[in-house]
Enzyme design. Structure first.
Site, PDB file in Angstrom:
ATOM      1  N   CYS A   6       0.698  -1.059  -0.022  1.00 55.21           N
ATOM      2  CA  CYS A   6      -0.089   0.011   0.028  1.00 55.21           C
ATOM      3  C   CYS A   6       0.859   1.165   0.004  1.00 55.21           C
ATOM      4  O   CYS A   6       1.740   1.428   0.879  1.00 55.21           O
ATOM      5  CB  CYS A   6      -0.888   0.056   1.331  1.00 55.21           C
ATOM      6  SG  CYS A   6      -1.778   1.579   1.664  1.00 55.21           S
ATOM      7  N   CYS A   9       0.660   3.330   3.181  1.00 53.79           N
ATOM      8  CA  CYS A   9       1.424   2.829   4.441  1.00 53.79           C
ATOM      9  C   CYS A   9       2.915   2.888   4.138  1.00 53.79           C
ATOM     10  O   CYS A   9       3.685   3.158   5.133  1.00 53.79           O
ATOM     11  CB  CYS A   9       1.079   1.126   4.242  1.00 53.79           C
ATOM     12  SG  CYS A   9      -0.530   0.846   5.109  1.00 53.79           S
ATOM     13  N   ASP A  32      -0.654  15.927  -2.004  1.00 52.28           N
ATOM     14  CA  ASP A  32      -1.128  15.078  -3.069  1.00 52.28           C
ATOM     15  C   ASP A  32      -0.072  15.480  -4.250  1.00 52.28           C
ATOM     16  O   ASP A  32       0.115  16.415  -4.479  1.00 52.28           O
ATOM     17  CB  ASP A  32      -2.554  15.359  -3.493  1.00 52.28           C
ATOM     18  CG  ASP A  32      -2.915  14.349  -4.269  1.00 52.28           C
ATOM     19  OD1 ASP A  32      -3.999  13.788  -4.185  1.00 52.28           O
ATOM     20  OD2 ASP A  32      -2.431  14.239  -5.563  1.00 52.28           O
ATOM     21  N   HIS A  48      -4.024   1.197   8.450  1.00 50.12           N
ATOM     22  CA  HIS A  48      -4.438   0.830   7.082  1.00 50.12           C
ATOM     23  C   HIS A  48      -6.003   0.628   7.192  1.00 50.12           C
ATOM     24  O   HIS A  48      -6.278  -0.490   7.748  1.00 50.12           O
ATOM     25  CB  HIS A  48      -3.716  -0.395   6.431  1.00 50.12           C
ATOM     26  CG  HIS A  48      -4.141  -0.514   5.165  1.00 50.12           C
ATOM     27  ND1 HIS A  48      -3.724   0.019   4.075  1.00 50.12           N
ATOM     28  CD2 HIS A  48      -5.037  -1.353   4.880  1.00 50.12           C
ATOM     29  CE1 HIS A  48      -4.508  -0.348   2.975  1.00 50.12           C
ATOM     30  NE2 HIS A  48      -5.374  -1.430   3.358  1.00 50.12           N
ATOM     31  N   ASN A  89     -13.327   9.595  -1.549  1.00 51.73           N
ATOM     32  CA  ASN A  89     -13.665   8.680  -2.428  1.00 51.73           C
ATOM     33  C   ASN A  89     -13.809   7.344  -1.810  1.00 51.73           C
ATOM     34  O   ASN A  89     -12.726   6.705  -1.249  1.00 51.73           O
ATOM     35  CB  ASN A  89     -12.637   8.815  -3.769  1.00 51.73           C
ATOM     36  CG  ASN A  89     -12.791  10.104  -4.331  1.00 51.73           C
ATOM     37  OD1 ASN A  89     -13.822  10.656  -4.727  1.00 51.73           O
ATOM     38  ND2 ASN A  89     -11.742  10.419  -4.844  1.00 51.73           N
ATOM     39  N   GLY A  95     -14.259   7.199  -8.303  1.00 55.64           N
ATOM     40  CA  GLY A  95     -12.827   7.300  -8.727  1.00 55.64           C
ATOM     41  C   GLY A  95     -11.814   6.841  -7.958  1.00 55.64           C
ATOM     42  O   GLY A  95     -10.691   7.391  -8.015  1.00 55.64           O
ATOM     43  N   HIS A 100      -6.343   3.170   0.617  1.00 55.33           N
ATOM     44  CA  HIS A 100      -6.093   3.255   1.842  1.00 55.33           C
ATOM     45  C   HIS A 100      -6.634   4.658   2.064  1.00 55.33           C
ATOM     46  O   HIS A 100      -6.595   5.487   1.542  1.00 55.33           O
ATOM     47  CB  HIS A 100      -4.481   3.650   2.246  1.00 55.33           C
ATOM     48  CG  HIS A 100      -4.097   3.771   3.612  1.00 55.33           C
ATOM     49  ND1 HIS A 100      -2.973   3.188   4.115  1.00 55.33           N
ATOM     50  CD2 HIS A 100      -4.644   4.978   4.535  1.00 55.33           C
ATOM     51  CE1 HIS A 100      -3.041   3.500   5.475  1.00 55.33           C
ATOM     52  NE2 HIS A 100      -3.941   4.822   5.652  1.00 55.33           N
ATOM     53  N   HIS A 102      -8.330   8.073   2.706  1.00 52.30           N
ATOM     54  CA  HIS A 102      -7.623   9.408   2.561  1.00 52.30           C
ATOM     55  C   HIS A 102      -8.724  10.392   2.191  1.00 52.30           C
ATOM     56  O   HIS A 102      -9.750  10.123   1.342  1.00 52.30           O
ATOM     57  CB  HIS A 102      -6.338   9.306   1.689  1.00 52.30           C
ATOM     58  CG  HIS A 102      -6.799   9.029   0.282  1.00 52.30           C
ATOM     59  ND1 HIS A 102      -6.949   7.789  -0.219  1.00 52.30           N
ATOM     60  CD2 HIS A 102      -7.402   9.760  -0.777  1.00 52.30           C
ATOM     61  CE1 HIS A 102      -7.453   7.605  -1.356  1.00 52.30           C
ATOM     62  NE2 HIS A 102      -7.618   8.798  -1.921  1.00 52.30           N
ATOM     63  N   HIS A 104      -9.250  14.104   0.842  1.00 49.35           N
ATOM     64  CA  HIS A 104      -8.597  15.304   0.053  1.00 49.35           C
ATOM     65  C   HIS A 104      -9.324  16.448   0.598  1.00 49.35           C
ATOM     66  O   HIS A 104     -10.489  16.775   1.164  1.00 49.35           O
ATOM     67  CB  HIS A 104      -9.399  15.132  -1.234  1.00 49.35           C
ATOM     68  CG  HIS A 104      -8.665  14.115  -2.083  1.00 49.35           C
ATOM     69  ND1 HIS A 104      -7.902  13.905  -2.977  1.00 49.35           N
ATOM     70  CD2 HIS A 104      -9.450  12.764  -2.133  1.00 49.35           C
ATOM     71  CE1 HIS A 104      -7.858  12.802  -3.567  1.00 49.35           C
ATOM     72  NE2 HIS A 104      -8.848  11.881  -3.119  1.00 49.35           N
TER      73      HIS A 104
HETATM   74  P1  AMP Z   1      -8.375   8.756  -4.903  1.00 57.51           P
HETATM   75  O1  AMP Z   1      -8.742   8.967  -6.363  1.00 57.51           O
HETATM   76  O2  AMP Z   1      -9.254   9.482  -4.016  1.00 57.51           O
HETATM   77  O3  AMP Z   1      -7.906   7.526  -4.592  1.00 57.51           O
HETATM   78  O4  AMP Z   1      -6.976   9.633  -4.909  1.00 57.51           O
HETATM   79  C1  AMP Z   1      -5.730   9.320  -4.814  1.00 57.51           C
HETATM   80  C2  AMP Z   1      -4.936  10.328  -4.779  1.00 57.51           C
HETATM   81  O5  AMP Z   1      -3.596  10.125  -4.215  1.00 57.51           O
HETATM   82  C3  AMP Z   1      -4.459  11.026  -6.129  1.00 57.51           C
HETATM   83  O6  AMP Z   1      -5.023  12.375  -5.804  1.00 57.51           O
HETATM   84  C4  AMP Z   1      -3.172  11.097  -6.433  1.00 57.51           C
HETATM   85  O7  AMP Z   1      -2.605  12.137  -6.906  1.00 57.51           O
HETATM   86  C5  AMP Z   1      -2.456  10.728  -4.933  1.00 57.51           C
HETATM   87  N1  AMP Z   1      -1.340  10.161  -4.717  1.00 57.51           N
HETATM   88  C6  AMP Z   1      -0.873   8.885  -5.270  1.00 57.51           C
HETATM   89  N2  AMP Z   1      -0.126   8.389  -4.916  1.00 57.51           N
HETATM   90  C7  AMP Z   1       0.728   9.509  -4.282  1.00 57.51           C
HETATM   91  C8  AMP Z   1       1.893   9.418  -3.456  1.00 57.51           C
HETATM   92  N3  AMP Z   1       2.875   8.568  -3.557  1.00 57.51           N
HETATM   93  N4  AMP Z   1       1.972  10.760  -2.971  1.00 57.51           N
HETATM   94  C9  AMP Z   1       1.076  11.568  -2.760  1.00 57.51           C
HETATM   95  N5  AMP Z   1       0.062  11.401  -3.428  1.00 57.51           N
HETATM   96  C10 AMP Z   1      -0.344  10.537  -3.864  1.00 57.51           C
HETATM   97 ZN    ZN Z   2      -2.369   1.504   3.604  1.00 57.26          ZN
END
Ligand code: AMP
Ligand code: ZN
Length: 114
Positions: A6, A9, A32, A48, A89, A95, A100, A102, A104
């Site tokens: 992940c 993680c 992000d 997680h 999301n 989308g 994990h 999160h 926004h």
């Molecule tokens: P979601 O569509 O809600 O799953 O959003 C995933 C978000 O994680 C996207 O906005 C990506 O730009 C962001 N993301 C993916 N990998 C990383 C990373 N290594 N560091 C920071 N943000 C990330």
């Molecule tokens: Zn995780």
């Protein structure tokens, strides 16, 4: 997905670089990488869980801190007064790409639904 592969993680464990905005015992906030607004920060529980479907697996205190940290981040990034979106999301139609949980935190420009 296991915690080993992940990406969030890995960020929590310090195995992957991130631009940390806020770090405390159970909650982490970082920039992000795909910033879709002038301010675009992700707030995560360090534990997680894949989505809100598993929110019952974290303590009530952690669930509350996610919300509080989101607002603290907005204040720190100077968008608390101008306004910001808090979006989580969950599942295919939303989308969601990283499984994990999160949140926004996005601001610094006029945002539209969805
Ligand atoms: P979601 O569509 O809600 O799953 O959003 C995933 C978000 O994680 C996207 O906005 C990506 O730009 C962001 N993301 C993916 N990998 C990383 C990373 N290594 N560091 C920071 N943000 C990330
Ligand atoms: Zn995780």
């Amino acid at each position: 997905m296991s915690e080993n592969d992940c990406v969030f993680c890995q960020i929590v464990r310090g195995e992957m670089d991130s631009e940390v905005v806020h770090d405390e015992e159970e909650v982490l906030a970082f920039q992000d990488i795909g910033g879709q607004a002038p301010v675009h920060v992700l707030v995560i529980p360090k534990q997680h869980i894949s989505s809100l479907a598993e929110i019952g697996d974290v303590s009530d205190g952690v669930a509350k801190r996610l919300l509080e940290v989101a607002h603290e981040v907005a204040k720190k990034m100077d968008v608390a007064e101008s306004g910001y979106a808090f979006r989580i999301n969950n599942g295919p139609d939303s989308g969601q790409e990283v499984f994990h949980l999160h949140a926004h935190v996005m601001g610094g420009r006029k945002l539209e639904m969805p």
